[in-house]
Enzyme design. Structure first.
Site, PDB file in Angstrom:
ATOM      1  N   TRP A 187      -9.315   2.989   4.315  1.00  0.00           N
ATOM      2  CA  TRP A 187      -8.204   2.335   5.007  1.00  0.00           C
ATOM      3  C   TRP A 187      -7.522   1.326   4.085  1.00  0.00           C
ATOM      4  O   TRP A 187      -6.297   1.161   4.127  1.00  0.00           O
ATOM      5  CB  TRP A 187      -8.712   1.615   6.257  1.00  0.00           C
ATOM      6  CG  TRP A 187      -7.636   0.895   7.027  1.00  0.00           C
ATOM      7  CD1 TRP A 187      -6.814   1.412   7.988  1.00  0.00           C
ATOM      8  CD2 TRP A 187      -7.265  -0.493   6.900  1.00  0.00           C
ATOM      9  NE1 TRP A 187      -5.963   0.440   8.461  1.00  0.00           N
ATOM     10  CE2 TRP A 187      -6.220  -0.730   7.810  1.00  0.00           C
ATOM     11  CE3 TRP A 187      -7.724  -1.539   6.105  1.00  0.00           C
ATOM     12  CZ2 TRP A 187      -5.629  -1.981   7.956  1.00  0.00           C
ATOM     13  CZ3 TRP A 187      -7.129  -2.786   6.239  1.00  0.00           C
ATOM     14  CH2 TRP A 187      -6.096  -2.995   7.161  1.00  0.00           C
ATOM     15  N   HIS A 188      -8.302   0.663   3.244  1.00  0.00           N
ATOM     16  CA  HIS A 188      -7.735  -0.366   2.372  1.00  0.00           C
ATOM     17  C   HIS A 188      -6.912   0.203   1.229  1.00  0.00           C
ATOM     18  O   HIS A 188      -6.069  -0.508   0.676  1.00  0.00           O
ATOM     19  CB  HIS A 188      -8.851  -1.264   1.826  1.00  0.00           C
ATOM     20  CG  HIS A 188      -9.305  -2.301   2.796  1.00  0.00           C
ATOM     21  ND1 HIS A 188     -10.295  -2.070   3.729  1.00  0.00           N
ATOM     22  CD2 HIS A 188      -8.900  -3.577   3.004  1.00  0.00           C
ATOM     23  CE1 HIS A 188     -10.481  -3.155   4.460  1.00  0.00           C
ATOM     24  NE2 HIS A 188      -9.642  -4.088   4.050  1.00  0.00           N
ATOM     25  N   GLY A 189      -7.133   1.436   0.854  1.00  0.00           N
ATOM     26  CA  GLY A 189      -6.324   1.986  -0.226  1.00  0.00           C
ATOM     27  C   GLY A 189      -6.772   3.370  -0.655  1.00  0.00           C
ATOM     28  O   GLY A 189      -7.940   3.737  -0.509  1.00  0.00           O
TER      29      GLY A 189
ATOM     30  N   PHE B 194      -1.835  -2.982   1.418  1.00  0.00           N
ATOM     31  CA  PHE B 194      -2.759  -2.139   2.157  1.00  0.00           C
ATOM     32  C   PHE B 194      -2.155  -1.628   3.446  1.00  0.00           C
ATOM     33  O   PHE B 194      -2.758  -0.818   4.114  1.00  0.00           O
ATOM     34  CB  PHE B 194      -4.064  -2.908   2.462  1.00  0.00           C
ATOM     35  CG  PHE B 194      -4.672  -3.506   1.223  1.00  0.00           C
ATOM     36  CD1 PHE B 194      -4.975  -2.717   0.141  1.00  0.00           C
ATOM     37  CD2 PHE B 194      -4.906  -4.864   1.151  1.00  0.00           C
ATOM     38  CE1 PHE B 194      -5.529  -3.259  -1.008  1.00  0.00           C
ATOM     39  CE2 PHE B 194      -5.454  -5.425   0.018  1.00  0.00           C
ATOM     40  CZ  PHE B 194      -5.770  -4.620  -1.057  1.00  0.00           C
TER      41      PHE B 194
END
Length: 473
Positions: A327-329, A473
């Protein structure tokens, strides 16, 4: 546009607040929506149509789910009649997120496996805030599917919930139930406005005076590179980034909460002194609280949580942390970061969490290493550079390393930043907020707050208005 900019503070916000105050209270929700769309379009004039498309489609899907649930009585029939609509919303929302955020990453993986370019690498610009507003939209649709509340009759309410500019770009991730009642009450409340201004200025201070100031430590360490630093400098640089990320994101969250209060909304707390935690388990109850809540309520618990034995607990935790990292990258370092916390949390769960809880000092020392190590993995996207930096952190010799005076670099950097590290360390403890809560109604505190605000403005005028780290993000 970012909150910590002169453009926002002295152009957008005054015009917005004047319009908000002077219109009749029944039209103030329209002002919030219009202002939010202008705020988003200021930085993303094209992708605003993508967000509007998501709002319209999900509003009608949620409305159809609600109507079909009302038409039958049995739970089984309700699921049968609405499940495909929920699946449709998931496919549309996460499908768009996948195309814009992950398609290029997965195409590169397939090309690497095939050993040749079988797929073109598409890398569209990532729409601002798409990870956050997608999660908010999905929480709304899922909660309507579960029958937690009635669907919003007006698309204006739902659109305002999704687009609300204070938390649109980087959270907190708000559930519709948390703002549903406030949508109807548009009165200006002086105490809430005063409290909101205080919280906003504190957030501005954390972002501009702390995060932006300590950011240059990590930049200096990165400029020198892994070959030019020693182990102590590597850890000092990692702690510099840890403080930068914390005060950057916490500052944004406080500004969002403060703006929400001014407008009459109570957004959930997103941080609770996470660097005071004595275990990674406790840390994730205190860091990015609304993201952890989302994964717990909409993924971990539906998967079975910890109710189906230790094996399923491990599998479910693995899925959650793999997806948290992703989800963050769209990069391998984020996946490694997520799996790092999966391993640490499982070790705590099954081996030594009780010992950490019973010995707080040992827990604090333990987290002095876990926190900067985790954020180093999180921050360095190039795996080769990450590997070199981690080797330097753990006294592992680097290949073909030249003989350099690394201690001199440490002395120079420490002499330049020791005072900033101490200030950040103090503000990462619970004591500053305790003092603020105690003296926030005094004239002395209000005077200090005014000085802090103008000092932050001065630093912004000097060019200290770096974008928020979580924007990417």
């Amino acid at each position: 546009m970012v909150f910590s900019s002169l453009e926002f503070l002295f152009r957008f916000l005054p015009v917005f607040l004047i319009a908000y105050i002077f219109v009749k209270k029944e039209y103030r929700l329209y002002v919030i929506l219009a202002g939010s769309l202008v705020f988003y379009a200021w930085g993303e004039p094209l992708y605003i149509f993508l967000m509007l498309f998501s709002i319209i489609v999900n509003h009608y899907i949620a409305k159809e789910i609600y109507e079909r649930r009302r038409s039958v009585r049995s739970k089984k029939e309700k699921k049968q009649k609405t499940k495909w609509l929920l699946v449709l919303a998931v496919v549309i929302d996460f499908g768009m997120l996948f195309i814009f955020k992950y398609l290029g990453f997965f195409c590169s993986i397939i090309n690497s496996i095939a050993g040749k370019d079988v797929l073109p690498i598409l890398s569209p610009t990532l729409p601002l805030g798409i990870s956050f507003y997608t999660f908010q939209i999905m929480s709304y649709v899922i909660d309507v599917y579960r029958g937690r509340y009635k669907v919003g009759k007006s698309m204006i309410n739902f659109a305002t919930y999704v687009c609300m500019f204070p938390q649109l770009i980087a959270g907190p991730i708000v559930n519709y139930s948390e703002v549903m009642k406030s949508m109807k009450d548009r009165r200006l409340k002086p105490k809430a406005v005063e409290s909101g201004v205080t919280i906003f200025v504190l957030g501005l201070m954390y972002k501009v005076l702390l995060a932006n100031s300590i950011a240059s430590l990590w930049n200096d360490v990165q400029t020198i590179g892994p070959y030019g630093i020693n182990t102590i400098t590597a850890w000092m640089g990692s702690w510099g980034f840890s403080f930068q990320l914390y005060f950057d994101f916490w500052g944004y969250s406080l500004m969002a909460i403060g703006l929400g209060k001014i407008l009459g909304f109570k957004f959930p707390q997103n941080f609770k002194e996470p660097y005071s935690a004595t275990s990674a388990t406790e840390f994730w109850r205190r860091w990015h609280i609304t993201l952890g809540r989302w994964f717990r309520e909409y993924l971990y618990i539906p998967l079975g949580g910890n109710r189906k034995g230790p094996v399923r607990l491990v599998i479910n935790t693995f899925v959650v942390w793999f997806l948290t990292g992703l989800w963050h990258g769209a990069n391998w370092n984020f996946i490694i970061w997520g799996l790092f916390f999966f391993v640490v949390l499982m070790l705590e769960k099954f081996i030594y969490l009780e010992k950490l809880n019973s010995n707080k000092w040992a827990g604090h020392v333990y987290m002095l290493f876990i926190i900067p190590l985790s954020w180093t993995i999180f921050n360095i996207t190039d795996l080769k550079t990450l590997g070199l930096y981690l080797r330097k952190m753990f006294f592992i010799p680097l290949p073909d390393a030249p003989k350099l005076d690394t201690m001199n670099k440490f002395v120079t950097l420490f002499g330049k930043y020791w005072w900033m590290l101490l200030i950040c360390a103090f503000f990462a403890t619970p004591y500053p907020m305790m003092l603020i809560k105690k003296y926030r109604d005094t004239l002395v505190f209000k005077g200090i707050l005014l000085v802090v605000f103008w000092l932050a403005v001065y630093r912004m005028a000097q060019g200290m208005d770096n974008p928020f780290l979580y924007f990417r993000f």
